[in-house]
Scaffold this motif. Structure first.
Motif, mmCIF file in Angstrom:
data_model
loop_
_atom_site.group_PDB
_atom_site.id
_atom_site.type_symbol
_atom_site.label_atom_id
_atom_site.label_comp_id
_atom_site.label_asym_id
_atom_site.label_seq_id
_atom_site.Cartn_x
_atom_site.Cartn_y
_atom_site.Cartn_z
ATOM 1 N N SER A 97 0.808 -1.263 -0.038
ATOM 2 C CA SER A 97 0.069 -0.027 -0.022
ATOM 3 C C SER A 97 0.920 1.249 0.080
ATOM 4 O O SER A 97 2.178 0.994 0.349
ATOM 5 C CB SER A 97 -0.955 0.133 1.280
ATOM 6 O OG SER A 97 -0.027 0.096 2.344
ATOM 7 N N THR A 98 0.328 2.204 -0.389
ATOM 8 C CA THR A 98 0.989 3.623 -0.174
ATOM 9 C C THR A 98 1.559 3.992 1.005
ATOM 10 O O THR A 98 2.505 4.418 1.539
ATOM 11 C CB THR A 98 0.108 4.719 -0.823
ATOM 12 O OG1 THR A 98 -0.481 4.431 -2.049
ATOM 13 C CG2 THR A 98 0.931 5.837 -1.118
ATOM 14 N N GLU A 99 0.557 3.447 1.898
ATOM 15 C CA GLU A 99 0.940 3.990 3.228
ATOM 16 C C GLU A 99 2.124 3.136 3.987
ATOM 17 O O GLU A 99 3.018 3.663 4.742
ATOM 18 C CB GLU A 99 -0.337 3.617 4.408
ATOM 19 C CG GLU A 99 -1.320 4.452 4.166
ATOM 20 C CD GLU A 99 -2.115 4.186 2.878
ATOM 21 O OE1 GLU A 99 -2.327 3.231 2.665
ATOM 22 O OE2 GLU A 99 -2.717 5.250 2.267
ATOM 23 N N LEU A 100 2.108 2.027 3.436
ATOM 24 C CA LEU A 100 3.522 1.049 3.897
ATOM 25 C C LEU A 100 4.583 1.354 3.284
ATOM 26 O O LEU A 100 5.726 1.516 3.767
ATOM 27 C CB LEU A 100 3.045 -0.543 3.599
ATOM 28 C CG LEU A 100 4.014 -1.557 3.909
ATOM 29 C CD1 LEU A 100 4.379 -1.439 5.584
ATOM 30 C CD2 LEU A 100 3.636 -3.009 3.622
ATOM 31 N N SER A 101 4.448 1.733 2.009
ATOM 32 C CA SER A 101 5.703 2.215 1.436
ATOM 33 C C SER A 101 6.165 3.624 1.974
ATOM 34 O O SER A 101 7.370 3.450 2.178
ATOM 35 C CB SER A 101 5.204 2.722 -0.013
ATOM 36 O OG SER A 101 6.171 3.545 -0.851
ATOM 37 N N GLU A 102 5.310 4.332 2.223
ATOM 38 C CA GLU A 102 5.652 5.559 3.190
ATOM 39 C C GLU A 102 6.362 5.394 4.441
ATOM 40 O O GLU A 102 7.706 5.878 4.961
ATOM 41 C CB GLU A 102 4.783 6.721 3.334
ATOM 42 C CG GLU A 102 4.319 7.463 2.135
ATOM 43 C CD GLU A 102 5.482 8.106 1.489
ATOM 44 O OE1 GLU A 102 6.299 8.743 1.974
ATOM 45 O OE2 GLU A 102 5.586 7.742 0.030
ATOM 46 N N ALA A 103 5.610 4.535 5.344
ATOM 47 C CA ALA A 103 6.278 3.736 6.630
ATOM 48 C C ALA A 103 7.657 3.150 6.217
ATOM 49 O O ALA A 103 8.535 3.365 7.173
ATOM 50 C CB ALA A 103 5.118 2.916 6.946
ATOM 51 N N LEU A 104 7.752 2.536 5.308
ATOM 52 C CA LEU A 104 8.942 1.879 5.188
ATOM 53 C C LEU A 104 10.297 2.870 4.968
ATOM 54 O O LEU A 104 11.364 2.949 5.328
ATOM 55 C CB LEU A 104 9.077 0.806 3.979
ATOM 56 C CG LEU A 104 8.068 -0.390 4.045
ATOM 57 C CD1 LEU A 104 8.486 -1.234 2.879
ATOM 58 C CD2 LEU A 104 8.536 -1.022 5.408
#
Ligand code: WTA
Length: 652
Positions: free
Chosen positions: A576-583
């Motif tokens: 997800s975009t959120e996970l990408s940012e979190a990483l």
């Protein structure tokens, strides 16, 4: 082999001659003179370096110039000296006593300057504070500070008492800081409450606290007050530097140190997951940084020299602090960002302070180009007489822009090639002598014998791409990797026996000019900062969602290279975009914002050889060209290429 591709760029280069007005006054004023001296330096290195060593002051003179070795290298054997004495006390005898050594401007516009006499006094006081807190010869002191004069003062204070400084760039996270504290076995950290960057406060002391909460190794923290933010002070561990300075006397005798006594450890990234603590010596390092600063920057008594590097990097050590101060130069330093409060800040600084030598990075220049020349036009840059570039290959068009718009076609540009490990510049133009070719670092410095070779160590003819190696030891060569002799031997001296392996690709042209093409190992050069793919990968896999990660560098129009991360997820996690940012945020937390990936792509599997090695080369090729031309027969999953081609980040 990729490194040997025939390229035919060697003949098409533009040549720009040093302006005769510059050459007339230069230390080395013609190519003939350079060639003559270069030949001499190669034919009789003992004589050459012996003469260079007479430029510094010795407490006991050396008996032998060098043992001629790459491993266990020794220079100026038997000598003793003090580096801080050479950068300070030596200048107090004559007119330089009242010459300004450091002129500093903070991000908010406040200015401060120190004469050599004032600087020497401050250094002695800080050295006494360090001693009072138990620092002895050969102890390591970690310096985690913003770019303020006190950071340089602390470095020199360490040098004065024979302590070994380990400067950690203020952009590194608490974890990265801790890793460097632990590896260097330091128990004392000198820091500031915070630093200013683009109007925000970088919470340096809070990060030291966070690091200390993870380890009992940190016993003392000395804190300079810079920003006035509220911080926690732990009694018995944390001390305000301003109070400590009052408790000691102003005199501190510089101690005599053996030529090979380590001056500092500086961590840099390589191909392993762990940063390497590069160790530099006192005498060899000082002799060569002093000589190269003088020759390459054609240093004159009245120059005001500005190298924009932070002291957290080798450029800050060699060409902000030790090289210029050993020469009694006036250095300018600026605390903050080039675009604060607006993108003309650097031009305003050059105009206001009348800077004469400006040494910066291709990344900065590319940003200036993006911001537009109109920002420059309001300022008088006529004080400039010489420009320099370091850290990454500079594209010819970027070089020409710098030459035209900043140097107004009056100032030569020195494109200087070197590394943390080399300690000083090894390939560069001499500004009054060398015809310049935009994009080429040009010719070797005195005493340096570089070559471009194939994987067997055979010298390659002009125009053939290969490995850049250095065939003979030089004084400021690294002396080792702290606590890791095996890696030291393996990384630099085993792939091609008998030479120093740089890890860079290059080719020579018909006139012997060197053209550096970039790293040939898994090191990514983001804005001139070396970041190991493996370090970012281990940061990514430390996130609970990530099963495996592979990281590659891709071209970036401003930063030179940017980081592209590929990850596979553990059961129960979805892209997800959120996970990408979190990483991305997770990498910042683990390493620092300089390592933030530009993009994360999610895959089901990573391409691996049958022996289980991730093939980053394929990921890179696919992301850049959308296809693979290289050999894929060793791949474990032959379907991989189809799969990755489909992997676009179109999340539900
Ligand atoms: C790269 C920085 C092309 C190179 C002083 C090297 C350059 C790495 C240049 C070392 C240059 C540095 N032209 N590439 N003028 N200068 N590099 O250790 O890949 O931070 O190996 O030292 O930067 O980076 P380091």
């Amino acid at each position: 082999m990729e490194a040997q591709k025939k390229i035919d760029k060697s003949t098409s280069a533009v040549v720009i001659y040093p302006p005769s007005s510059f050459s007339k006054k230069a230390l080395i004023d013609s190519l003939e003179k350079y060639s003559f001296l270069y030949k001499e330096s190669i034919e009789n290195p003992e004589l050459f370096w012996g003469k260079a060593a007479q430029e510094i002051e010795w407490f006991r003179s050396w008996e032998k110039v060098s043992n001629g070795r790459f491993i266990d290298s020794q220079w100026f054997c038997g000598g003793s000296l003090n580096v801080a004495f050479n950068c300070l006390d030596r200048h107090l005898k004559g007119d330089r006593r009242n010459k300004r050594a450091i002129i500093w401007e903070g991000e908010n516009g406040e200015c401060l300057s120190y004469t050599y006499e004032e600087l020497a006094k401050e250094v002695a006081i800080v050295a006494n504070v360090l001693k009072r807190h138990g620092v002895r010869k050969s102890d390591t002191v970690v310096i985690y500070m913003p770019l303020i004069p006190q950071a340089i003062i602390t470095m020199l204070a360490c040098a004065r008492i024979g302590a070994i400084h380990n400067v950690v760039f203020a952009g590194f996270s608490a974890k990265a800081l801790l890793e460097r504290i632990q590896d260097s076995e330091a128990s004392i950290v000198v820091t500031a409450d915070g630093g200013f960057r683009r109007g925000k406060i970088i919470p340096l002391k809070a990060r030291v606290d966070e690091a200390a909460s993870m380890s009992s190794q940190i016993k003392k923290v000395l804190v300079y007050k810079r920003v006035g933010c509220s911080i926690q002070m732990i009694p018995g561990r944390d001390y305000w530097m301003e109070e400590e300075l009052q408790k000691v006397e102003e005199h501190c005798e510089p101690i005599a140190l053996d030529s090979e006594h380590p001056l500092f450890i500086l961590y840099t990234s390589g191909t392993t997951g762990k940063p390497k603590g590069i160790v530099h010596s006192s005498a060899g390092y000082l002799v060569q940084v002093a000589l190269s600063t003088k020759m390459i920057f054609d240093l004159k008594e009245k120059d005001l020299y500005w190298c924009t590097a932070d002291i957290g990097w080798i450029t800050g050590h060699s060409y902000v602090v030790y090289g210029p101060l050993a020469n009694g130069a006036s250095i300018f330093i600026y605390e903050g960002a080039p675009d604060y409060p607006s993108v003309d800040r650097f031009w305003r600084l050059i105009d206001a302070h009348k800077i004469t030598i400006f040494y910066t990075s291709p990344t900065a220049i590319r940003a200036f180009i993006k911001w537009g020349t109109s920002w420059i036009e309001n300022y008088d840059l006529s004080s400039l007489r010489l420009l320099g570039s370091v850290g990454e290959p500079i594209n010819p068009e970027v070089w020409l822009w710098f030459y035209r718009h900043v140097g107004k076609e009056r100032c030569p540009i020195v494109d200087t090639w070197w590394q943390t490990e080399t300690g000083s510049i090894l390939i560069s133009a001499l500004p009054g002598a060398t015809p310049m070719k935009p994009g080429s670092a040009t010719l070797p410095f005195f005493g340096i014998l570089p070559d471009v070779v194939d994987e067997k160590g055979q010298s390659l003819p002009p125009g053939r791409n290969g490995f850049l190696v250095i065939k003979r030891p030089w004084p400021s060569l690294l002396r080792g990797i702290h606590k890791d002799e095996t890696s030291f031997k393996k990384i630099y001296f085993s792939r091609i026996p008998g030479v120093y392996f740089t890890g860079d690709g290059a080719y020579k042209d018909e006139e012997g000019y060197f053209w550096i093409t970039g790293r040939i190992d898994d090191v990514i050069n983001v804005s001139g900062h070396r970041i190991g793919s493996a370090e970012v990968e281990s940061a990514l896999v430390s996130h609970p969602a990530v099963a495996e990660a592979a990281v590659v560098g891709i071209p970036d129009s401003t930063k030179g290279e940017a980081i592209l991360g590929f990850v596979t997820l553990k059961e129960g996690y979805l892209p997800s975009t959120e996970l990408s940012e979190a990483l991305k945020d997770h990498v910042v937390k683990e390493i620092g914002s300089l390592a933030r990936p530009k993009e994360i792509r999610f895959l089901d599997t990573l391409p691996k050889t049958r022996s289980g090695k991730i093939v980053r080369r394929l990921l890179k090729e696919i992301s850049l060209e959308g296809r693979i031309t290289g050999d894929t027969t060793t791949l474990e999953d032959s379907q991989f290429i189809d799969k990755i081609a489909k992997a676009k980040n179109d999340f539900p």
